[in-house]
Write an enzyme that holds these catalytic residues in place. Structure first.
Site, PDB file in Angstrom:
ATOM      1  N   TYR A  83       0.844  -1.316  -0.162  1.00  0.00           N
ATOM      2  CA  TYR A  83       0.184  -0.248   0.024  1.00  0.00           C
ATOM      3  C   TYR A  83       0.857   1.387  -0.152  1.00  0.00           C
ATOM      4  CZ  TYR A  83      -4.522  -2.400   0.038  1.00  0.00           C
ATOM      5  OH  TYR A  83      -5.738  -2.871   0.746  1.00  0.00           O
ATOM      6  N   ASP A 168      -8.053   5.910   5.285  1.00  0.00           N
ATOM      7  CA  ASP A 168      -7.829   4.644   4.117  1.00  0.00           C
ATOM      8  C   ASP A 168      -6.132   5.445   3.437  1.00  0.00           C
ATOM      9  OD1 ASP A 168      -9.052   2.597   4.694  1.00  0.00           O
ATOM     10  OD2 ASP A 168      -9.437   2.426   2.771  1.00  0.00           O
ATOM     11  N   HIS A 190     -20.952   5.785   4.164  1.00  0.00           N
ATOM     12  CA  HIS A 190     -20.322   4.763   2.881  1.00  0.00           C
ATOM     13  C   HIS A 190     -21.177   4.826   2.168  1.00  0.00           C
ATOM     14  CE1 HIS A 190     -18.685   1.161   1.273  1.00  0.00           C
ATOM     15  NE2 HIS A 190     -18.535   0.513   2.062  1.00  0.00           N
ATOM     16  N   THR A 202     -24.836  -3.612   6.196  1.00  0.00           N
ATOM     17  CA  THR A 202     -23.966  -4.165   6.654  1.00  0.00           C
ATOM     18  C   THR A 202     -22.779  -4.833   7.598  1.00  0.00           C
ATOM     19  OG1 THR A 202     -22.018  -3.967   5.225  1.00  0.00           O
ATOM     20  CG2 THR A 202     -23.813  -5.448   3.938  1.00  0.00           C
ATOM     21  N   GLU A 260     -14.497  -2.009   9.991  1.00  0.00           N
ATOM     22  CA  GLU A 260     -14.907  -1.060   9.676  1.00  0.00           C
ATOM     23  C   GLU A 260     -16.942  -1.860  10.426  1.00  0.00           C
ATOM     24  OE1 GLU A 260     -16.292   0.377   5.474  1.00  0.00           O
ATOM     25  OE2 GLU A 260     -17.859  -1.590   6.288  1.00  0.00           O
ATOM     26  N   ASP A 283     -15.974   6.153  -4.963  1.00  0.00           N
ATOM     27  CA  ASP A 283     -16.228   4.525  -5.868  1.00  0.00           C
ATOM     28  C   ASP A 283     -16.578   5.092  -7.005  1.00  0.00           C
ATOM     29  OD1 ASP A 283     -14.502   2.898  -7.478  1.00  0.00           O
ATOM     30  OD2 ASP A 283     -14.354   2.609  -5.235  1.00  0.00           O
TER      31      ASP A 283
END
Ligand SMILES: CC(=O)N[C@H]1[C@@H](OP(=O)(O)OP(=O)(O)OC[C@H]2O[C@@H](n3ccc(=O)[nH]c3=O)[C@H](O)[C@@H]2O)O[C@H](CO)[C@H](O)[C@@H]1O
Ligand SMILES: [Mn+2]
Length: 311
Positions: A83, A168, A190, A202, A260, A283
């Site tokens: 990363y 992130d 989210h 979720t 999360e 995204d």
């Protein structure tokens, strides 16, 4: 597995205008989508550990997809995502869009300090590299960010800055992110679930887990990749999440979406004082640009898993 770089932005308050950004070992995962379309994709991108690059997911429901995801995870991890390759773009775009005009410290957590890139920083902005251990499982890297943030909050951040923004590293800033996000405790919707009902979130649904949330509870589904607040609030949050993870591990369970899931549990019972729209975690490759989004501010960088792993 090594070479992690989750980021945390730690920001000073408007009073002293110091802002900080840190990066943890490994990153967090961040993918967002609608309904099962999102989950399908999520399962593909899932935890790029290893040789799995894609998984065809057809007409499955949410829980089947989750199960499939777990199968993917279980495959041997042959290669290691690194990363650190995301860090340069992260820092460059943060310099363009993140708290411009304010004092910022980027705290970068990594097990590879020698690979932290040199990025020119504006006046009043600096980078601090915090060397941390690595973990062989990417899930552990992501989850242990909670421990690292709480650890350094107590020993360092509390004395250095006023606000922390935890992020992130596999993301970039593409539009303004400024002091409007600051509050005692903030979370971000989210992008895959901002239009979903709570039943579709979720959350961790197994009562055995400390991250468990019953189906008739829940306000929002928060993204693991962008949250923050005053140092003391972030300290309490990260410490509580880490402790919950430790307890779960002792009981042989790990929440479905790792850090999360624990973040969502914490924010359900410790209501954030500000909730950011998905403009702050998006995204575009997966979700496009819906008209309801005025700006896309902090967005996922498409991962070339193969390239990252083979570096
Ligand atoms: C945008 C967003 O909401 N992302 C969340 C989502 O993850 P993502 O799917 O975005 O996960 P990810 O692959 O980005 O990993 C999470 C973060 O951990 C770090 N990392 C991870 C692996 C590694 O080998 N090296 C490394 O440095 C890195 O900072 C990375 O950004 O779900 C994860 C838990 O499942 C975390 O809650 C992420 O915050
Ligand atoms: Mn991510």
């Amino acid at each position: 597995m090594c070479n992690c770089i989750p980021c945390c932005c730690f920001l000073g308050n408007p009073k002293c205008y110091s802002l900080h950004l840190g990066i943890l070992p490994f990153t967090v995962l961040l993918l967002v989508f609608f309904g099962y379309g999102f989950l399908s994709h999520r399962s593909q991108e899932l935890r790029d550990p290893g040789a799995v690059t894609s998984v065809a997911v057809g007409e499955l429901d949410v829980w089947e997809v989750v199960a499939l995801s777990r199968m993917v995870y279980a495959q041997p991890k042959v290669l290691t995502p690194r990363y650190v390759v995301f860090l340069k773009l992260f820092l460059e775009t943060a310099e363009q869009h993140f708290m411009v005009g304010h004092k910022v410290i980027y705290y970068v957590f990594t097990d590879r300090p020698a690979e932290v890139p040199q990025v020119p920083l504006g006046a009043g902005r600096k980078l601090a590299v915090l060397t941390v251990r690595n973990y062989s499982r990417w899930q552990d890297v992501s989850m242990h960010r909670m421990e690292m943030i709480s650890h350094f909050s107590e020993r360092r951040f509390l004395h250095e800055v006023d606000y922390l923004v935890c992020a992130d590293v596999d993301m970039k800033f593409r539009d303004h992110v400024g002091v409007e996000i600051l509050s005692a405790l903030f979370g971000t919707l989210h992008p895959g679930f901002y239009r979903s009902s709570r039943e579709a979130f979720t959350y961790e649904r197994r009562p055995k887990s400390r991250a468990y949330i019953p189906r008739d509870e829940g306000d929002f589904y928060y993204a693991g990749g962008f949250f923050g607040g005053s140092v003391v609030e972030v300290y309490h949050l990260t410490k509580a999440c880490h402790q919950a993870m430790v307890e779960d591990k002792a009981n042989g369970i790990e929440a479905v979406w790792h850090d999360e899931s624990y973040l969502n549990k914490y924010l359900l019972y410790h209501k954030p004082t500000k909730v950011l729209s998905p403009e702050y975690v998006w995204d575009q490759k997966l979700l496009g640009w819906p008209s309801v989004m005025r700006k896309l501010r902090y967005v996922a960088v498409p991962k070339n898993h193969q390239a990252i792993r083979n570096r």
